[in-house]
Design an enzyme around this catalytic site. Structure first.
Site, short mmCIF file in Angstrom:
data_model
loop_
_atom_site.label_atom_id
_atom_site.label_comp_id
_atom_site.label_asym_id
_atom_site.label_seq_id
_atom_site.Cartn_x
_atom_site.Cartn_y
_atom_site.Cartn_z
N THR A 75 1.22 -1.15 0.03
CA THR A 75 0.40 -0.12 0.00
C THR A 75 1.04 0.75 -0.08
O THR A 75 0.67 2.18 -0.61
CB THR A 75 -0.70 0.24 0.76
OG1 THR A 75 -1.62 -0.98 0.81
CG2 THR A 75 -1.98 1.45 1.07
N TYR A 91 -11.93 -5.80 -5.35
CA TYR A 91 -12.89 -5.26 -6.18
C TYR A 91 -14.05 -5.76 -5.83
O TYR A 91 -14.98 -4.47 -5.26
CB TYR A 91 -12.33 -5.05 -7.96
CG TYR A 91 -13.77 -4.09 -8.44
CD1 TYR A 91 -13.68 -2.91 -7.99
CD2 TYR A 91 -14.75 -4.68 -9.22
CE1 TYR A 91 -14.67 -2.11 -9.08
CE2 TYR A 91 -16.11 -4.23 -10.03
CZ TYR A 91 -16.06 -2.55 -9.72
OH TYR A 91 -17.33 -1.45 -10.50
N TYR A 115 -2.55 -10.55 3.01
CA TYR A 115 -1.93 -9.13 3.34
C TYR A 115 -3.26 -8.91 3.71
O TYR A 115 -4.65 -8.55 2.60
CB TYR A 115 -1.44 -8.94 1.85
CG TYR A 115 -1.89 -6.83 2.35
CD1 TYR A 115 -1.16 -6.73 3.71
CD2 TYR A 115 -0.52 -6.41 0.79
CE1 TYR A 115 -1.30 -4.49 3.71
CE2 TYR A 115 -0.30 -5.11 1.58
CZ TYR A 115 -0.85 -4.59 2.84
OH TYR A 115 -0.40 -3.24 2.41
N LYS A 160 0.54 -10.32 6.69
CA LYS A 160 0.66 -9.52 6.87
C LYS A 160 -0.80 -8.10 7.47
O LYS A 160 -1.48 -8.28 6.83
CB LYS A 160 1.25 -7.74 6.34
CG LYS A 160 1.28 -6.66 6.43
CD LYS A 160 1.62 -5.29 5.66
CE LYS A 160 1.29 -4.22 5.84
NZ LYS A 160 1.73 -3.15 5.09
#
Lengths: 310, 310
Positions: free
Chosen positions: B51, B114, B144, B175
């Site tokens: 990110t 999405y 993630y 993560k």
């Protein structure tokens, strides 16, 4: 008003489903067949590679190649509004150029939807840079507003106004899938001549009466004939009959809305055509199964969906 | 326990920023320099193209090419955990293969973000297909989880368990950027030996004490030295000093959290290095300016950030 504006996309657009083969790749032959059926059923055009077309589940290369194949298979580019949005500016530029090469009538562009809490200024710069980097006078851009799917990243009415004012030759319209009639009405009122498409055929007649362009809708994959009838009755100046057809159309849409859109529509297409490939979905989407699948199919039969579908 | 598991990524990882040039392309030289500085400041490794690294703003090609260039510039692949997630399964496969070619220690993979309201079953199939399509015994996958950025699409604890159980050689860690300590604690407790990285250095010491692997954090771009001190004090069996260093680290993190992460971190990097290119951001992100920029810089000075930064 220029000639180009007179030929602007207008009417009933299906947000076309993308059939996949057993390896979950785009089934190009089936895709061309489906698009042909939709046009024959009365769609003025097709929003390909939108949310319903599983665009985000395809790589940029896959989207561009499938679009090219569609045009090669005889679907006229000028009837197509392909989705070319991407979180990556460079990719949106590349996809938009590919759409121009394919002769598309315009491109339908989502805002970049990964980062949340972004500003109108940041979104403005994204669209402005996209237009400038594509750098092609043929570009016709339709904004794609769907905050429910983009995690709240939307295209505010002031942002629409600013883009339309700064790039009047390029920014020609919007697909508004938020589902708010007051917002669509405001866009039609504030931007006369702007191509406002409702994201649902529920608002088809209201949008046309407010001066908008029409609808680009997922469920039009199976309601195309009836949606076209609403459009034609309105165009023919038959308000009473148009309203009555719209009521039936709204009934169909409401029934379908209760199900997850893409799995439901692919299941209906399998039911309508007998083609098993309609059950191929790329993950994370999964097929509708069991009781809810049975309920949908029964409801579709009760509502006589087959007679309205392509 | 296999040798590979002993060498598993562990410790303080910065979610590295991606410097851009004036045309908003990845500045490869500056990127290698920044990564080198982070490793020299004590980072055990780097989460590149997450990110914070603006991965979603880059095309797949740009991400793969920048990773290759980074390794060619001398940043060891085995210190890198590149993000290779994509909404498109085919693209995630392609990116993960490129990461393996670059010799990366593992790949950090977002769920497809999405479509909203997707099922655990659909997400499971995405990751399972990814692993099977990559089809490479070297693959080490780190999940993630960041539902705030993915519009609510998260990787539930049961889904983590299922993937780790079905693909124990591949699915090696997570993560977790949701920011919930009970969730991280549960993952550490339920999955001993699983590489649990907190997404913030706030939980660094707690995660290490719970048996987790460490942290992969945006703010470690500027807090790397202090974060490493916490790690080392814990490893040296100095619980009191480790706690006191963690308190200072938490103070820094809390101050920085009040600002939009990437613009704030790039502004701080500009301030720390004097390099103006740090202000280049791809839209939709915009720079921090005016009063809030001034406030951030003043706060950073008050907190003595320069002494902890790379």
């Amino acid at each position: 008003m220029s000639e180009a504006r007179d030929e602007a996309p207008r009417g009933v657009f299906a947000a076309a489903l993308t059939p996949m083969d057993g390896n979950l790749n785009v089934d190009r032959e089936a895709f061309a067949l489906h698009c042909r059926r939709l046009l024959e059923a009365g769609c003025h055009g097709l929003g390909v590679f939108g949310t319903t077309g599983e665009a985000s589940s395809l790589s940029a290369k896959e989207r561009a190649a499938a679009l090219e194949a569609l045009v090669e298979a005889g679907i006229p580019g000028e009837r197509l509004l392909p989705g070319t949005g991407s979180c990556a500016l460079t990719e949106a530029v590349w996809l938009s150029r590919a759409a121009l090469e394919a002769g598309a009538a315009g491109v339908l562009v989502l805002p970049p939807f990964y980062y949340k809490g972004v500003t109108d200024e940041g979104l403005y710069r994204f669209f402005a840079q996209l237009i400038e980097r594509v750098g092609d006078g043929r570009l016709r851009l339709y904004l794609y507003h769907f905050p429910q799917m983009t995690g709240g990243v939307g295209i505010s009415v002031p942002l629409v106004r600013r883009l339309a004012a700064d790039y009047p030759e390029v920014v020609r319209g919007i697909k508004d899938s938020e589902g708010s009639w007051p917002r669509i009405e405001a866009l039609c009122r504030e931007l006369p001549g702007f191509g406002v498409f409702a994201g649902t055929e529920r608002f088809l007649l209201d949008t046309l009466r407010a001066g908008g362009a029409g609808c680009i809708s997922a469920t039009a994959n199976v309601t195309a004939r009836l949606a076209r009838r609403v459009y034609d009755l309105h165009a023919a100046g038959e308000p009473g009959e148009a309203s009555s057809a719209q009521r039936r159309l709204t009934g169909l849409r409401k029934a379908l809305e209760a199900y997850p859109a893409i799995p439901a529509l692919k299941l209906l297409m399998r039911d309508l055509t007998g083609e098993d490939r309609w059950l191929n979905l790329r993950p994370p989407l999964v097929n509708l199964e069991g009781e809810s699948a049975a309920r949908l199919l029964e409801e579709a039969r009760t509502l006589g969906l087959a007679e309205h579908a392509p």
